[in-house]
Design a protein around this motif. Structure first.
Motif, PDB file in Angstrom:
ATOM      1  N   VAL A 135       1.042  -1.229   0.073  1.00  0.00           N
ATOM      2  CA  VAL A 135      -0.024  -0.115   0.039  1.00  0.00           C
ATOM      3  C   VAL A 135       0.926   1.153   0.187  1.00  0.00           C
ATOM      4  O   VAL A 135       0.433   2.346  -0.862  1.00  0.00           O
ATOM      5  CB  VAL A 135      -1.141   0.033   1.214  1.00  0.00           C
ATOM      6  N   LEU A 136       1.826   1.338   0.824  1.00  0.00           N
ATOM      7  CA  LEU A 136       2.962   2.275   1.000  1.00  0.00           C
ATOM      8  C   LEU A 136       3.614   2.433  -0.455  1.00  0.00           C
ATOM      9  O   LEU A 136       3.782   3.871  -1.115  1.00  0.00           O
ATOM     10  CB  LEU A 136       3.891   2.291   2.042  1.00  0.00           C
ATOM     11  N   LEU A 137       3.929   1.444  -0.925  1.00  0.00           N
ATOM     12  CA  LEU A 137       4.886   1.484  -2.304  1.00  0.00           C
ATOM     13  C   LEU A 137       3.566   1.925  -3.564  1.00  0.00           C
ATOM     14  O   LEU A 137       4.072   2.580  -4.368  1.00  0.00           O
ATOM     15  CB  LEU A 137       5.080   0.072  -2.721  1.00  0.00           C
ATOM     16  N   PHE A 138       2.371   1.326  -3.300  1.00  0.00           N
ATOM     17  CA  PHE A 138       1.284   1.896  -4.419  1.00  0.00           C
ATOM     18  C   PHE A 138       1.129   3.350  -4.323  1.00  0.00           C
ATOM     19  O   PHE A 138       1.256   4.263  -5.137  1.00  0.00           O
ATOM     20  CB  PHE A 138      -0.003   1.292  -3.988  1.00  0.00           C
ATOM     21  N   TYR A 139       1.090   3.999  -3.033  1.00  0.00           N
ATOM     22  CA  TYR A 139       0.999   5.382  -2.929  1.00  0.00           C
ATOM     23  C   TYR A 139       2.161   6.240  -3.343  1.00  0.00           C
ATOM     24  O   TYR A 139       1.859   7.317  -4.059  1.00  0.00           O
ATOM     25  CB  TYR A 139       0.749   5.717  -1.343  1.00  0.00           C
ATOM     26  N   ARG A 140       3.234   5.660  -3.315  1.00  0.00           N
ATOM     27  CA  ARG A 140       4.639   6.170  -3.551  1.00  0.00           C
ATOM     28  C   ARG A 140       4.810   6.447  -5.088  1.00  0.00           C
ATOM     29  O   ARG A 140       5.092   7.285  -5.641  1.00  0.00           O
ATOM     30  CB  ARG A 140       5.779   5.794  -2.931  1.00  0.00           C
ATOM     31  N   THR A 141       4.233   5.273  -5.529  1.00  0.00           N
ATOM     32  CA  THR A 141       4.499   4.825  -7.226  1.00  0.00           C
ATOM     33  C   THR A 141       3.212   5.848  -7.873  1.00  0.00           C
ATOM     34  O   THR A 141       3.788   6.482  -8.837  1.00  0.00           O
ATOM     35  CB  THR A 141       4.008   3.515  -7.552  1.00  0.00           C
ATOM     36  N   LEU A 142       1.856   5.877  -7.238  1.00  0.00           N
ATOM     37  CA  LEU A 142       1.096   6.539  -8.086  1.00  0.00           C
ATOM     38  C   LEU A 142       1.353   8.206  -8.069  1.00  0.00           C
ATOM     39  O   LEU A 142       1.152   8.926  -8.772  1.00  0.00           O
ATOM     40  CB  LEU A 142      -0.346   6.356  -7.230  1.00  0.00           C
ATOM     41  N   GLN A 143       1.735   8.579  -6.841  1.00  0.00           N
ATOM     42  CA  GLN A 143       2.248   9.992  -6.478  1.00  0.00           C
ATOM     43  C   GLN A 143       3.384  10.359  -7.531  1.00  0.00           C
ATOM     44  O   GLN A 143       3.272  11.408  -8.215  1.00  0.00           O
ATOM     45  CB  GLN A 143       2.848  10.196  -4.965  1.00  0.00           C
ATOM     46  N   ASP A 144       4.250   9.473  -7.560  1.00  0.00           N
ATOM     47  CA  ASP A 144       5.494   9.765  -8.675  1.00  0.00           C
ATOM     48  C   ASP A 144       4.983   9.953 -10.063  1.00  0.00           C
ATOM     49  O   ASP A 144       5.303  10.838 -10.823  1.00  0.00           O
ATOM     50  CB  ASP A 144       6.506   8.784  -8.470  1.00  0.00           C
ATOM     51  N   ILE A 145       4.003   9.108 -10.207  1.00  0.00           N
ATOM     52  CA  ILE A 145       3.427   8.873 -11.831  1.00  0.00           C
ATOM     53  C   ILE A 145       2.518  10.207 -11.962  1.00  0.00           C
ATOM     54  O   ILE A 145       2.869  10.790 -12.908  1.00  0.00           O
ATOM     55  CB  ILE A 145       2.466   7.755 -11.948  1.00  0.00           C
ATOM     56  N   LEU A 146       1.818  10.642 -11.050  1.00  0.00           N
ATOM     57  CA  LEU A 146       1.037  11.801 -11.147  1.00  0.00           C
ATOM     58  C   LEU A 146       1.663  13.029 -11.369  1.00  0.00           C
ATOM     59  O   LEU A 146       1.092  14.015 -11.781  1.00  0.00           O
ATOM     60  CB  LEU A 146      -0.376  11.892  -9.961  1.00  0.00           C
ATOM     61  N   GLU A 147       2.958  13.079 -10.354  1.00  0.00           N
ATOM     62  CA  GLU A 147       3.582  14.260 -10.393  1.00  0.00           C
ATOM     63  C   GLU A 147       4.127  14.517 -11.883  1.00  0.00           C
ATOM     64  O   GLU A 147       4.152  15.787 -12.198  1.00  0.00           O
ATOM     65  CB  GLU A 147       4.565  14.179  -9.493  1.00  0.00           C
ATOM     66  N   HIS A 148       4.378  13.754 -12.529  1.00  0.00           N
ATOM     67  CA  HIS A 148       5.093  13.508 -13.830  1.00  0.00           C
ATOM     68  C   HIS A 148       4.080  13.731 -14.752  1.00  0.00           C
ATOM     69  O   HIS A 148       4.231  13.970 -15.820  1.00  0.00           O
ATOM     70  CB  HIS A 148       6.170  12.567 -14.022  1.00  0.00           C
ATOM     71  N   SER A 149       2.804  13.650 -14.602  1.00  0.00           N
ATOM     72  CA  SER A 149       1.767  13.821 -15.518  1.00  0.00           C
ATOM     73  C   SER A 149       1.383  15.203 -15.848  1.00  0.00           C
ATOM     74  O   SER A 149       0.630  15.854 -14.831  1.00  0.00           O
ATOM     75  CB  SER A 149       0.653  12.755 -15.365  1.00  0.00           C
ATOM     76  N   LEU A 150       1.529  15.594 -16.968  1.00  0.00           N
ATOM     77  CA  LEU A 150       1.075  17.185 -17.167  1.00  0.00           C
ATOM     78  C   LEU A 150      -0.631  17.118 -17.515  1.00  0.00           C
ATOM     79  O   LEU A 150      -1.119  18.424 -17.164  1.00  0.00           O
ATOM     80  CB  LEU A 150       1.872  17.812 -18.463  1.00  0.00           C
ATOM     81  N   ASP A 151      -1.133  16.047 -17.744  1.00  0.00           N
ATOM     82  CA  ASP A 151      -2.524  16.173 -17.953  1.00  0.00           C
ATOM     83  C   ASP A 151      -3.297  16.222 -16.427  1.00  0.00           C
ATOM     84  O   ASP A 151      -4.474  16.724 -16.351  1.00  0.00           O
ATOM     85  CB  ASP A 151      -3.044  15.187 -18.910  1.00  0.00           C
ATOM     86  N   CYS A 152      -2.902  15.518 -15.686  1.00  0.00           N
ATOM     87  CA  CYS A 152      -3.469  15.388 -14.363  1.00  0.00           C
ATOM     88  C   CYS A 152      -3.187  16.289 -13.265  1.00  0.00           C
ATOM     89  O   CYS A 152      -3.436  16.317 -12.217  1.00  0.00           O
ATOM     90  CB  CYS A 152      -3.239  13.987 -13.946  1.00  0.00           C
ATOM     91  N   ARG A 153      -2.124  17.306 -13.670  1.00  0.00           N
ATOM     92  CA  ARG A 153      -1.664  18.209 -12.727  1.00  0.00           C
ATOM     93  C   ARG A 153      -2.892  19.113 -12.043  1.00  0.00           C
ATOM     94  O   ARG A 153      -3.463  19.453 -12.874  1.00  0.00           O
ATOM     95  CB  ARG A 153      -0.463  18.881 -13.288  1.00  0.00           C
ATOM     96  N   ASN A 154      -2.969  19.381 -10.839  1.00  0.00           N
ATOM     97  CA  ASN A 154      -3.616  20.258 -10.236  1.00  0.00           C
ATOM     98  C   ASN A 154      -5.122  19.591 -10.265  1.00  0.00           C
ATOM     99  O   ASN A 154      -6.109  20.567 -10.106  1.00  0.00           O
ATOM    100  CB  ASN A 154      -3.577  21.558 -10.608  1.00  0.00           C
ATOM    101  N   ARG A 155      -5.398  18.561 -10.550  1.00  0.00           N
ATOM    102  CA  ARG A 155      -6.614  17.781 -10.738  1.00  0.00           C
ATOM    103  C   ARG A 155      -7.013  16.783  -9.724  1.00  0.00           C
ATOM    104  O   ARG A 155      -7.929  16.068  -9.965  1.00  0.00           O
ATOM    105  CB  ARG A 155      -6.799  17.644 -12.128  1.00  0.00           C
ATOM    106  N   TYR A 156      -6.099  16.565  -8.962  1.00  0.00           N
ATOM    107  CA  TYR A 156      -6.254  15.308  -7.743  1.00  0.00           C
ATOM    108  C   TYR A 156      -5.559  15.557  -6.419  1.00  0.00           C
ATOM    109  O   TYR A 156      -5.030  16.707  -6.201  1.00  0.00           O
ATOM    110  CB  TYR A 156      -5.603  14.068  -8.366  1.00  0.00           C
ATOM    111  N   THR A 157      -5.769  15.048  -5.411  1.00  0.00           N
ATOM    112  CA  THR A 157      -5.185  15.091  -4.085  1.00  0.00           C
ATOM    113  C   THR A 157      -5.236  13.569  -3.618  1.00  0.00           C
ATOM    114  O   THR A 157      -6.422  13.013  -3.406  1.00  0.00           O
ATOM    115  CB  THR A 157      -5.985  16.051  -3.222  1.00  0.00           C
ATOM    116  N   LEU A 158      -4.265  13.174  -3.221  1.00  0.00           N
ATOM    117  CA  LEU A 158      -3.888  11.854  -2.971  1.00  0.00           C
ATOM    118  C   LEU A 158      -3.980  12.229  -1.181  1.00  0.00           C
ATOM    119  O   LEU A 158      -3.187  12.965  -0.683  1.00  0.00           O
ATOM    120  CB  LEU A 158      -2.620  11.282  -3.112  1.00  0.00           C
TER     121      LEU A 158
END
Length: 404
Positions: free
Chosen positions: A296-319
């Motif tokens: 679960v912790l690794l899922f959170y860290r991986t998803l956060q890293d993916i979304l931070e590098h996604s220009l399409d999803c920037r400022n549209r989510y909160t984990l």
């Protein structure tokens, strides 16, 4: 302009483990260098022979173990994994390893450079004995990788369950609904609801809840009485994987604060965590509670890293990572959600005023820590056109005209 200073949320984010570094390799290289230097000072004439023998002992065992693996791959896996080829370089490298062959060749080169000292019988007996003993010790997992090594290999090669679930959750869901369909749904929702939902821009994100225990409730009202279902956003329909008009929907909830004021936001659990929870209850998955928490912790860290590098999803989510150790507070979930909403508003839109603005309407008196606290007053004024009355000046550098 500077972003207004505010307190960072430390609690749940501090539980996320950092990626494993290279400290073990650095310590190993340092220890090996110290031993090599010590041997060079004590017995420089026997150093090459000792080094060659040691490398031969350490590489012959893995070579023989790789040959045992090669026999099974050759007899039973060649038609399914190697396209029917009996013996290929890929099969050899997969079983033995290129680094093992390279180390063995280097050990043979050092023995050839040693000369007459390589004929000592006791040294060769020791090489043969240790190489043969390595095979049963390796197969009995006495010399096998420990749990930390396996975890490090899986993280480095991106082979964890959490990596696959995080990428699936992003590519199969978030990347489809966040840009820009979520904004359009919220805008359409606000036109049909005059009660004032999504007044603040910080609440127009999709809040994604990630509980550490991966136990996801079907209804948020069951977790916290301060959270009530408000309405559903307009459906998002996309053609996906042969399904025409596949429906994606988001639910809006009202969250009550301590003063009874209602705050609306769209939020949901990360549905991929349900897979981790169900896997931990299957006996044949080899997945326990400890492994589930780590994933679960690794899922959170991986998803956060993916979304931070996604220009399409920037400022549209909160984990939002939820710590399951705080079950004693019945309103822990609503307090956590409200703290994230407040943090978003202050981080994004609470800016220090222009020097010519009325500071009293923007900042409250200084706090004991020396900083200022942001208020809910208007943050900007209408722009003014400023015209300079100075005459044009030359762009040349100043010239020294004074006498020495």
């Amino acid at each position: 302009m500077m972003v207004c200073e505010m307190r960072q949320l430390v609690g749940e984010e501090s539980l996320v483990p950092l990626p494993r570094g290279t400290l073990p390799r650095t310590c190993a290289c340092f220890l090996a260098a110290m031993v090599v230097a010590l041997l060079l000072m004590m017995a420089p004439e026997d150093f090459i022979g000792l080094l060659a023998t040691s490398m031969l002992m350490l590489t012959t065992g893995p070579l023989l173990h790789g040959v045992c693996l090669l026999m099974e791959e050759w007899l039973f896996r060649s038609s399914t994994r190697y396209r029917g080829r009996l013996l290929t370089g890929q099969m050899l490298l997969s079983c033995v390893g290129g680094r093992t062959l390279l180390s063995l060749g280097l050990a043979g080169l050092l023995l050839a450079l040693e000369g007459d000292h390589q004929t000592e019988g006791g040294r060769w007996k020791l090489v043969v004995l240790l190489s043969v003993l390595y095979i049963p010790l390796k197969n009995l997992e006495i010399l096998g990788p420990c749990q930390v090594e396996v975890s490090a290999i899986c993280e480095e090669k991106k082979n964890n369950v959490a990596h696959g679930l995080a990428w699936s959750f992003y590519l199969g869901y978030l990347k489809l609904v966040l840009p820009p369909d979520l904004e359009n749904s919220i805008a359409s929702f606000r036109t049909t609801h005059s009660a004032g939902p999504f007044e603040k821009r910080g609440s127009r994100r999709l809040l994604i809840l990630l509980p550490l225990n991966a136990n996801i409730a079907q209804n948020l009202e069951d977790e916290d009485t301060n959270i009530q279902f408000y309405d559903n956003l307009p459906n998002i329909e996309l053609d996906r994987a042969g399904v025409r008009g596949r429906v994606y929907k988001h639910s809006v909830y009202s969250v009550l604060d301590e003063n009874g004021k209602s705050h609306q936001c769209a939020m949901e659990y990360a549905t991929s965590l349900m897979t981790l929870y169900q896997m931990s209850h299957e006996s044949n998955s080899g997945f326990g509670e400890r492994e589930r928490r780590e994933q679960v912790l690794l899922f959170y860290r991986t998803l956060q890293d993916i979304l931070e590098h996604s220009l399409d999803c920037r400022n549209r989510y909160t984990l939002i990572l939820l710590n399951d150790e705080r079950e004693d507070d019945p309103h822990f979930l609503s307090k956590t959600i409200l703290s994230h909403l407040l943090q978003q508003e202050r981080e994004e839109y609470c800016l220090t005023p222009h020097p010519h603005q009325d500071v009293g309407h923007i900042l409250t008196p200084a706090q004991p820590g020396g900083g200022h606290q942001c208020s809910d007053a208007p943050m900007s004024v209408d722009p003014e056109l400023m015209i300079s009355q100075d005459l044009p000046r030359s762009l040349k550098d100043p010239v020294e005209t004074s006498d020495v």
